[in-house]
Write a protein that holds these residues in place. Structure first.
Motif, PDB file in Angstrom:
ATOM      1  N   CYS A   1       0.802  -1.221   0.000  1.00  0.00           N
ATOM      2  CA  CYS A   1       0.000   0.000   0.000  1.00  0.00           C
ATOM      3  C   CYS A   1       0.834   1.269   0.000  1.00  0.00           C
ATOM      4  O   CYS A   1       0.327   2.335  -0.315  1.00  0.00           O
ATOM      5  CB  CYS A   1      -0.926  -0.003   1.211  1.00  0.00           C
ATOM      6  N   CYS A   2       2.086   1.182   0.353  1.00  0.00           N
ATOM      7  CA  CYS A   2       2.877   2.390   0.521  1.00  0.00           C
ATOM      8  C   CYS A   2       4.141   2.332  -0.328  1.00  0.00           C
ATOM      9  O   CYS A   2       4.584   1.267  -0.746  1.00  0.00           O
ATOM     10  CB  CYS A   2       3.272   2.570   1.987  1.00  0.00           C
ATOM     11  N   THR A   3       4.737   3.495  -0.561  1.00  0.00           N
ATOM     12  CA  THR A   3       5.977   3.569  -1.314  1.00  0.00           C
ATOM     13  C   THR A   3       7.166   3.438  -0.375  1.00  0.00           C
ATOM     14  O   THR A   3       7.294   4.186   0.590  1.00  0.00           O
ATOM     15  CB  THR A   3       6.062   4.890  -2.089  1.00  0.00           C
TER      16      THR A   3
END
Length: 310
Positions: free
Chosen positions: A240-242
């Protein structure tokens, strides 16, 4: 060297091997990377300047290998031998053989040498992780992280299977040095090479880099883990995140669970090699990754360097 601008990309793949998943967004700062893998000519200059002795040229200490068989405490390394007939591809022992006297100068064993084989402009092989790291320090550089290697290997193509698109051999063109035919006994050599090939023998990728895919596997600085660092288990195999400039796992996480008595760390190899084939090890792709013990030297592993300075 080639400057790779800072950027965000989708790392990994969910279409080939489980250790490449999940897909995740990764950001890397700008860095410079060698246009080609380190060649025998370049490595020879390093050895001449420093007197360096590689791991494969030093006899192993039996105290470090309690399960060592008698007579194996001699310098050497692993060499690929093509099988004469089809064999069980689940057993690498069917094509790998430890050859006493094999090293970077004699990549196939004591009866071979880079001069007689004409390998000066081929990637150096038979280099363990410490050898690659020593060269990098001498040259004022470092070894790439897994994310840096994959970002560079993709050449600006987002989510493509290969470094040149989604077709392995577009219009029959050989885009990298991999095994054409049935591994490990029938190499059609459609590209003209049975083992390593000279650097720049294949087209550069979108960043102007050569041999990021195929020819030789390349060491990265990251410790191996089955789930890539910076990846999170999430629905649809996507994180979900970078992750920013992700690095590898801890040394202790990299040990091979299949050999609990062996406490030798494993680093991530990237890029695949001339031994990757459609019927075995389809790892001639940017997302592909493979663990290798840091003391290993083989006839299909090399490296290149990066610089993170301005």
């Amino acid at each position: 060297m080639v400057l790779i601008p800072a950027g965000t990309f989708t790392m990994g793949s969910d279409r080939f091997y489980p250790e490449e998943a999940p897909l995740r967004r990764v950001f890397v700062d700008a860095y410079w990377i060698d246009e080609i893998p380190v060649t025998n000519r370049q490595f020879a200059a390093f050895v001449e300047a420093t007197g360096y002795t590689t791991v494969a040229e030093i006899a192993p200490d039996p105290r470090d290998y309690p399960d060592m068989l008698p007579g194996m405490d001699r310098a050497g390394s692993l060499v690929f031998h093509k099988s004469p007939v089809p064999v069980d591809t689940s057993n690498p022992g069917n094509w790998w053989r430890f050859e006493f006297g094999a090293d970077w100068r004699h990549p196939l064993g004591p009866g071979s040498d880079i001069e007689s084989l004409g390998l000066w402009d081929h990637p150096v092989v038979q280099v363990a992780y410490a050898d690659a790291e020593a060269y990098a320090r001498w040259s004022g550089k470092e070894l790439p992280s897994e994310a840096e290697f994959e970002f560079a290997a993709r050449g600006g193509l987002e989510t493509a299977d290969y470094a040149w698109g989604d077709t392995l051999a577009p219009d029959g063109a050989m885009m990298a040095n991999y095994w054409q035919g049935l591994f490990p006994f029938a190499n059609q050599m459609l590209d003209g090479w049975e083992r390593t090939s000279p650097v720049r023998a294949y087209p550069a990728n979108g960043y102007g880099l050569f041999d990021m895919i195929g020819n030789t596997w390349e060491w990265t600085s990251d410790w191996w883990s089955e789930t890539p660092r910076g990846a999170r288990k999430a629905p649809a195999s996507k994180s979900c995140c970078t992750a920013k400039n992700p690095r590898g796992a801890k040394l202790s996480d990299s040990f091979d669970p299949a050999h609990p008595g062996v406490r030798i760390g494993r680093k991530v190899l990237k890029g695949g090699s001339h031994l990757c084939a459609e019927n075995y090890c389809q790892r001639y792709r940017p997302a592909a990754r493979h663990p290798e013990m840091i003391d290993s030297a083989t006839s299909h592993i090399g490296f290149r360097c990066v610089s993170r300075g301005s």
